[in-house]
Design an enzyme around this catalytic site. Structure first.
Site, PDB file in Angstrom:
ATOM      1  N   SER A   1       0.878  -1.182   0.000  1.00 45.72           N
ATOM      2  CA  SER A   1       0.000   0.000   0.000  1.00 45.72           C
ATOM      3  C   SER A   1       0.911   1.226   0.000  1.00 45.72           C
ATOM      4  CB  SER A   1      -0.836  -0.013   1.288  1.00 45.72           C
ATOM      5  OG  SER A   1      -1.462   1.233   1.503  1.00 45.72           O
TER       6      SER A   1
ATOM      7  N   TYR B   1      -1.987  -1.789  10.551  1.00 50.44           N
ATOM      8  CA  TYR B   1      -1.968  -1.870   9.086  1.00 50.44           C
ATOM      9  C   TYR B   1      -0.646  -1.339   8.529  1.00 50.44           C
ATOM     10  CZ  TYR B   1      -3.846  -1.303   4.309  1.00 50.44           C
ATOM     11  OH  TYR B   1      -4.077  -1.383   2.956  1.00 50.44           O
TER      12      TYR B   1
HETATM   13  P1  NAD Z   1     -11.510  -6.264   0.478  1.00 46.55           P
HETATM   14  O1  NAD Z   1     -12.003  -6.171   1.893  1.00 46.55           O
HETATM   15  O2  NAD Z   1     -12.422  -5.869  -0.629  1.00 46.55           O
HETATM   16  O3  NAD Z   1     -10.994  -7.731   0.182  1.00 46.55           O
HETATM   17  C1  NAD Z   1     -10.211  -8.426   1.119  1.00 46.55           C
HETATM   18  C2  NAD Z   1     -10.172  -9.871   0.716  1.00 46.55           C
HETATM   19  O4  NAD Z   1      -9.400 -10.567   1.706  1.00 46.55           O
HETATM   20  C3  NAD Z   1     -11.556 -10.540   0.697  1.00 46.55           C
HETATM   21  O5  NAD Z   1     -11.608 -11.477  -0.338  1.00 46.55           O
HETATM   22  C4  NAD Z   1     -11.616 -11.239   2.061  1.00 46.55           C
HETATM   23  O6  NAD Z   1     -12.487 -12.357   2.084  1.00 46.55           O
HETATM   24  C5  NAD Z   1     -10.167 -11.673   2.174  1.00 46.55           C
HETATM   25  N1  NAD Z   1      -9.774 -12.004   3.533  1.00 46.55           N
HETATM   26  C6  NAD Z   1      -9.850 -11.258   4.659  1.00 46.55           C
HETATM   27  N2  NAD Z   1      -9.401 -11.957   5.715  1.00 46.55           N
HETATM   28  C7  NAD Z   1      -9.022 -13.175   5.238  1.00 46.55           C
HETATM   29  C8  NAD Z   1      -8.482 -14.334   5.840  1.00 46.55           C
HETATM   30  N3  NAD Z   1      -8.243 -14.414   7.155  1.00 46.55           N
HETATM   31  N4  NAD Z   1      -8.237 -15.398   5.044  1.00 46.55           N
HETATM   32  C9  NAD Z   1      -8.498 -15.363   3.715  1.00 46.55           C
HETATM   33  N5  NAD Z   1      -8.994 -14.278   3.100  1.00 46.55           N
HETATM   34  C10 NAD Z   1      -9.264 -13.200   3.855  1.00 46.55           C
HETATM   35  O7  NAD Z   1     -10.151  -5.411   0.458  1.00 46.55           O
HETATM   36  P2  NAD Z   1      -9.343  -4.724  -0.738  1.00 46.55           P
HETATM   37  O8  NAD Z   1      -9.532  -3.266  -0.616  1.00 46.55           O
HETATM   38  O9  NAD Z   1      -9.621  -5.395  -2.023  1.00 46.55           O
HETATM   39  O10 NAD Z   1      -7.847  -5.021  -0.262  1.00 46.55           O
HETATM   40  C11 NAD Z   1      -7.039  -6.034  -0.814  1.00 46.55           C
HETATM   41  C12 NAD Z   1      -5.595  -5.759  -0.459  1.00 46.55           C
HETATM   42  O11 NAD Z   1      -5.185  -4.520  -1.019  1.00 46.55           O
HETATM   43  C13 NAD Z   1      -5.351  -5.663   1.035  1.00 46.55           C
HETATM   44  O12 NAD Z   1      -4.111  -6.278   1.352  1.00 46.55           O
HETATM   45  C14 NAD Z   1      -5.274  -4.179   1.267  1.00 46.55           C
HETATM   46  O13 NAD Z   1      -4.507  -3.842   2.389  1.00 46.55           O
HETATM   47  C15 NAD Z   1      -4.625  -3.695  -0.021  1.00 46.55           C
HETATM   48  N6  NAD Z   1      -4.868  -2.299  -0.325  1.00 46.55           N
HETATM   49  C16 NAD Z   1      -6.136  -1.811  -0.474  1.00 46.55           C
HETATM   50  C17 NAD Z   1      -6.303  -0.452  -0.763  1.00 46.55           C
HETATM   51  C18 NAD Z   1      -7.660   0.139  -0.950  1.00 46.55           C
HETATM   52  O14 NAD Z   1      -7.759   1.368  -1.040  1.00 46.55           O
HETATM   53  N7  NAD Z   1      -8.727  -0.638  -1.075  1.00 46.55           N
HETATM   54  C19 NAD Z   1      -5.197   0.386  -0.868  1.00 46.55           C
HETATM   55  C20 NAD Z   1      -3.936  -0.139  -0.691  1.00 46.55           C
HETATM   56  C21 NAD Z   1      -3.776  -1.487  -0.423  1.00 46.55           C
END
Ligand code: NAD
Length: 260
Positions: A142, A155
């Protein structure tokens, strides 16, 4: 191009992971989906990806906070697809709270899912990649792996750790045809961010619209959320032969967020 390669994408039942899994299928790659959610919805997604793109798509519901389930996920993918060429460590959770009130169990869960899970999945797949002299390890860090913001201690610690892990793996396997890179998105409108909008409104004492305008997109010079399609395209590129010399990198996909 990565056509025909086999990938595990963790946390791919939603958001960025699903965007990357979809882009992989569009590129002709076979995928093991992972993550939580409604069983019927997950099966519908799996079947649709397979039917639309003529690739193999399987699902494994391993809990990424549990090392033994991660080991089983790696074995499942190898058994179902024959071999694992690409892993995307994407599963992640968030908790927004000032450190003095930050629950211990939230800290432990964030470190387990956002950071330790990547270590375990790499450990359980990289030996086979090394034997075949080809592999791609893509870690979803991130912008918060590069800089900090208040109220996100767990985080931010996990994402800074992810970048350290990414670089170490890059060095250890640099001569084995394996690249290890981190993608560092700015704000992407996914369920994870939707939850944060409410949490941040509470933490900062402002409205949800103000969180979007004055907190999230204030630092993103494009003033637009990054899309899951853009992140999918980035991941496909990192799997391509053209990206073979890109390793150990933390690539911001952040609308200019870290340019300031
Ligand atoms: P999201 O909540 O839409 O998806 C998260 C996914 O992780 C889901 O499929 C959920 O079921 C799965 N998950 C959660 N806990 C789990 C576990 N214990 N075992 C297996 N699966 C699990 O989130 P997102 O926004 O798509 O984020 C995905 C990644 O991208 C994360 O690592 C997040 O930190 C990173 N990220 C997101 C953003 C953003 O703005 N959305 C920005 C930077 C980084």
């Amino acid at each position: 191009m990565p056509k025909g390669k086999n990938a595990i994408v963790t946390g791919s039942t939603s958001g960025i992971g699903l965007g990357i899994a979809t882009a992989f299928c569009e590129a002709g790659m076979n995928v093991v989906l992972n993550g939580f959610g409604d069983a019927d919805e997950i099966e519908a997604t799996r079947a649709a990806l397979e039917a639309e793109h003529g690739v193999t798509v399987r699902y494994n519901g391993a809990d990424m906070s549990k090392p033994d389930e991660i080991r089983d996920l790696a074995a499942f993918a190898k058994a179902e697809l024959g071999q694992v060429d690409v892993i995307v460590n994407n599963a992640g959770i968030q908790h927004v709270e000032i450190i003095e009130d930050f629950p211990d169990e939230k800290w432990d869960a964030i470190i387990a899912i956002n950071l330790s899970a990547a270590f375990h999945l790499i450990k359980n797949t990289v030996k086979d990649m090394k034997a075949r002299k080809w592999g791609r390890i893509i870690n979803l860090a991130s912008i918060h792996g590069l800089v900090a913001s208040p109220f996100k201690s767990g985080y931010i610690a996990s994402k800074h750790g992810m970048i350290g892990l990414t670089k170490t793996v890059a060095l250890e396997y640099a001569e084995d045809g394996i690249t290890s890179n981190a993608i560092c998105p700015g704000y992407v409108r996914t369920p994870l961010v939707d939850e944060q909008i409410a949490d941040q409104a509470r933490a900062h004492g402002i409205s949800e619209d103000e969180v979007i305008r004055d907190v999230m997109l204030a630092g993103q010079p494009t003033r637009e959320f990054v899309t899951v399609e853009q992140l999918g395209a980035t991941a496909v590129f990192l799997c391509s032969d053209g990206a073979a010399s890109i390793t150990g990198v933390s690539l911001p996909v952040d609308g200019g967020w870290t340019a300031r």
